[in-house]
Design a protein around this motif. Structure first.
Motif, PDB file in Angstrom:
ATOM      1  N   LEU A  48     -10.846  -7.973  -1.212  1.00  0.00           N
ATOM      2  CA  LEU A  48     -10.025  -6.866  -1.701  1.00  0.00           C
ATOM      3  C   LEU A  48      -9.534  -5.996  -0.539  1.00  0.00           C
ATOM      4  O   LEU A  48      -8.371  -5.575  -0.506  1.00  0.00           O
ATOM      5  CB  LEU A  48     -10.821  -6.017  -2.695  1.00  0.00           C
ATOM      6  CG  LEU A  48     -10.964  -6.584  -4.111  1.00  0.00           C
ATOM      7  CD1 LEU A  48     -11.927  -5.729  -4.925  1.00  0.00           C
ATOM      8  CD2 LEU A  48      -9.603  -6.656  -4.804  1.00  0.00           C
ATOM      9  N   CYS A  85      -6.899  -1.641  -3.899  1.00  0.00           N
ATOM     10  CA  CYS A  85      -7.687  -2.776  -3.412  1.00  0.00           C
ATOM     11  C   CYS A  85      -8.697  -2.329  -2.363  1.00  0.00           C
ATOM     12  O   CYS A  85      -9.872  -2.732  -2.403  1.00  0.00           O
ATOM     13  CB  CYS A  85      -6.762  -3.847  -2.828  1.00  0.00           C
ATOM     14  SG  CYS A  85      -5.841  -4.798  -4.050  1.00  0.00           S
ATOM     15  N   THR A  96      -6.852  -7.874   1.373  1.00  0.00           N
ATOM     16  CA  THR A  96      -5.593  -7.874   0.607  1.00  0.00           C
ATOM     17  C   THR A  96      -4.905  -6.519   0.686  1.00  0.00           C
ATOM     18  O   THR A  96      -3.684  -6.438   0.872  1.00  0.00           O
ATOM     19  CB  THR A  96      -5.869  -8.233  -0.859  1.00  0.00           C
ATOM     20  OG1 THR A  96      -6.485  -9.530  -0.924  1.00  0.00           O
ATOM     21  CG2 THR A  96      -4.581  -8.247  -1.673  1.00  0.00           C
ATOM     22  N   GLY A  97      -5.704  -5.458   0.547  1.00  0.00           N
ATOM     23  CA  GLY A  97      -5.132  -4.121   0.627  1.00  0.00           C
ATOM     24  C   GLY A  97      -4.515  -3.828   1.968  1.00  0.00           C
ATOM     25  O   GLY A  97      -3.418  -3.255   2.063  1.00  0.00           O
ATOM     26  N   ALA A 113      -1.045  -0.422  -4.953  1.00  0.00           N
ATOM     27  CA  ALA A 113      -1.938  -1.575  -5.103  1.00  0.00           C
ATOM     28  C   ALA A 113      -2.838  -1.732  -3.887  1.00  0.00           C
ATOM     29  O   ALA A 113      -4.029  -2.058  -4.013  1.00  0.00           O
ATOM     30  CB  ALA A 113      -1.113  -2.844  -5.322  1.00  0.00           C
ATOM     31  N   ALA A 114      -2.271  -1.492  -2.688  1.00  0.00           N
ATOM     32  CA  ALA A 114      -3.046  -1.633  -1.459  1.00  0.00           C
ATOM     33  C   ALA A 114      -4.214  -0.658  -1.433  1.00  0.00           C
ATOM     34  O   ALA A 114      -5.359  -1.049  -1.146  1.00  0.00           O
ATOM     35  CB  ALA A 114      -2.146  -1.414  -0.244  1.00  0.00           C
ATOM     36  N   GLY A 158     -12.682  -2.529  -2.762  1.00  0.00           N
ATOM     37  CA  GLY A 158     -13.457  -3.335  -1.829  1.00  0.00           C
ATOM     38  C   GLY A 158     -14.556  -2.541  -1.153  1.00  0.00           C
ATOM     39  O   GLY A 158     -15.700  -3.015  -1.016  1.00  0.00           O
TER      40      GLY A 158
END
Length: 375
Positions: free
Chosen positions: A76, A30, A79-80, A26-27, A34
């Motif tokens: 994004l 993201c 968050t990542g 997920a990271a 981004g």
């Protein structure tokens, strides 16, 4: 001049994590999304040109307004990075300042030392403090001629490591080398209370030391166990551990020369160089734990437990660390010598409390049966 090695190591660790952690996936998604949003000025015109050439229309692709793309892309990426720090930070956020590197050699003169280039990113800034256990002087013509003498060399391993840890607070400990399996088991048993020890294996292709990955899960080796008991009154148990090669029951019977209960721990397809991660090592060690606990719970304490092992040194060392000297039966680890008869030419008691001379046994073959004799 700065190098790209830290960044390269970081990327490699991220890729290892990617294989086994959903948060890392997920990271990276993201961060990629981004970056894509923040770099519209680069890739959006290309997409527009392609769309015009293919469809003849100019209204298919439109730029995302900056007031939306900048906060969304930045959010994004943030968050990542946060997700990645939660995963990667557990392994690499606080590199050790000192690495006590135990180099264990008993089969040949001391090989190459561990270098900074062999270390993962989580240890890349550590100063390597070598601790050599050199038993190679006892190795002549392909055999150990004085096993008890070799044991004396590593007698004070635990106290040496403890002294170095006291002198270097916060230091990590690593183990690597080319040692006979009983010596590696014994070293592990001596260091069984150390919480974490980094492991390295020799890379046969490059001749350098390869970190046994403490992050990725690695391939499932299909570890299984099997049990076959002999008749009542049998006083010996053989634990066969097959990782690099099978361990034939006939070789064990030749070495012991008497009835024995058989316990087999094996991977699905024994082969060289299949151990790459500590998770794989842990899978074999847990199977070993279960067998030792089963023997402790069901057999008299005077039963003798023999280990016949075919696998890498790092795993042998780790198995030795699972021996609880105050609970388990006395454990004797046998050494394989393909040119000898029997093939397991000597064994070593790794349960502690004995003088080196009493720890060693060599089978004495006669009348079709092997009996143990102290060296």
């Amino acid at each position: 001049m700065p190098t790209l090695k830290p960044l390269f190591d970081f990327v490699l660790d991220v890729l290892r994590i990617w294989k086994g952690d959903a948060r890392a996936k997920a990271a990276l998604l993201c961060i990629t999304g981004g970056i894509g949003m923040l770099s519209q000025s680069i890739w959006m015109p290309v997409i527009q040109v392609v769309a015009v050439r293919v469809t003849g229309r100019t209204d298919i692709v439109t730029d995302m307004p900056l007031w939306l793309s900048v906060p969304l892309g930045g959010g994004l990426i943030a968050t990542g990075l946060w997700l990645l720090s939660r995963v990667y930070g557990n392994q690499a956020a606080k590199p050790a300042s000192t690495l006590i590197a135990i180099r264990h050699q008993s089969q040949e003169a001391l090989g190459s030392q561990l270098t900074a280039g062999d270390l993962p990113a989580s240890l890349g800034n550590a100063a390597i403090l070598p601790l050599d256990v050199d038993q190679s002087s006892f190795y002549l013509d392909g055999r150990v001629h004085d096993v008890a003498g070799a044991v004396r060399v590593q007698e004070r391993l635990r106290s040496k490591v403890e002294g170095m840890v006291v002198a270097h607070p916060g230091a990590e400990v690593a183990y690597y080398g080319i040692a006979h399996i009983p010596f590696a088991f014994l070293a592990g048993a001596e260091l069984s209370t150390k919480p974490r020890i980094q492991l390295f294996e020799l890379d046969r292709g490059s001749g350098r030391w390869r970190w046994v990955d403490a992050v990725a899960p690695g391939d499932d080796l299909g570890v299984t166990t099997a049990a076959q008991d002999s008749g009542e009154g049998t006083r010996d148990v053989a634990i066969r551990i097959a990782v690099s090669f099978p361990v034939p029951e006939a070789d064990v019977a030749e070495a012991l020369g008497r009835p024995f209960h058989d316990r087999l721990i094996t991977v699905a397809a024994p082969a060289r160089d299949i151990i790459h991660t500590t998770a794989q090592i842990e899978a074999v060690c847990k199977a070993f734990d279960r067998v030792l606990d089963e023997l402790h719970n069901n057999l008299p304490k005077d039963v003798r437990v023999h280990v016949f092992y075919a696998g890498p040194v790092s795993l042998a060392f780790s198995l030795g660390r699972r021996v609880t000297r105050t609970i388990h039966h006395r454990i004797r680890v046998h050494n394989f010598e393909g040119r000898s008869t029997p093939k397991y030419a000597w064994s070593l008691d790794v349960s502690g409390g004995l003088l080196p001379q009493a720890m060693v046994e060599r089978p004495v073959v006669g009348s079709g049966a092997a009996t143990a004799a102290a060296e």
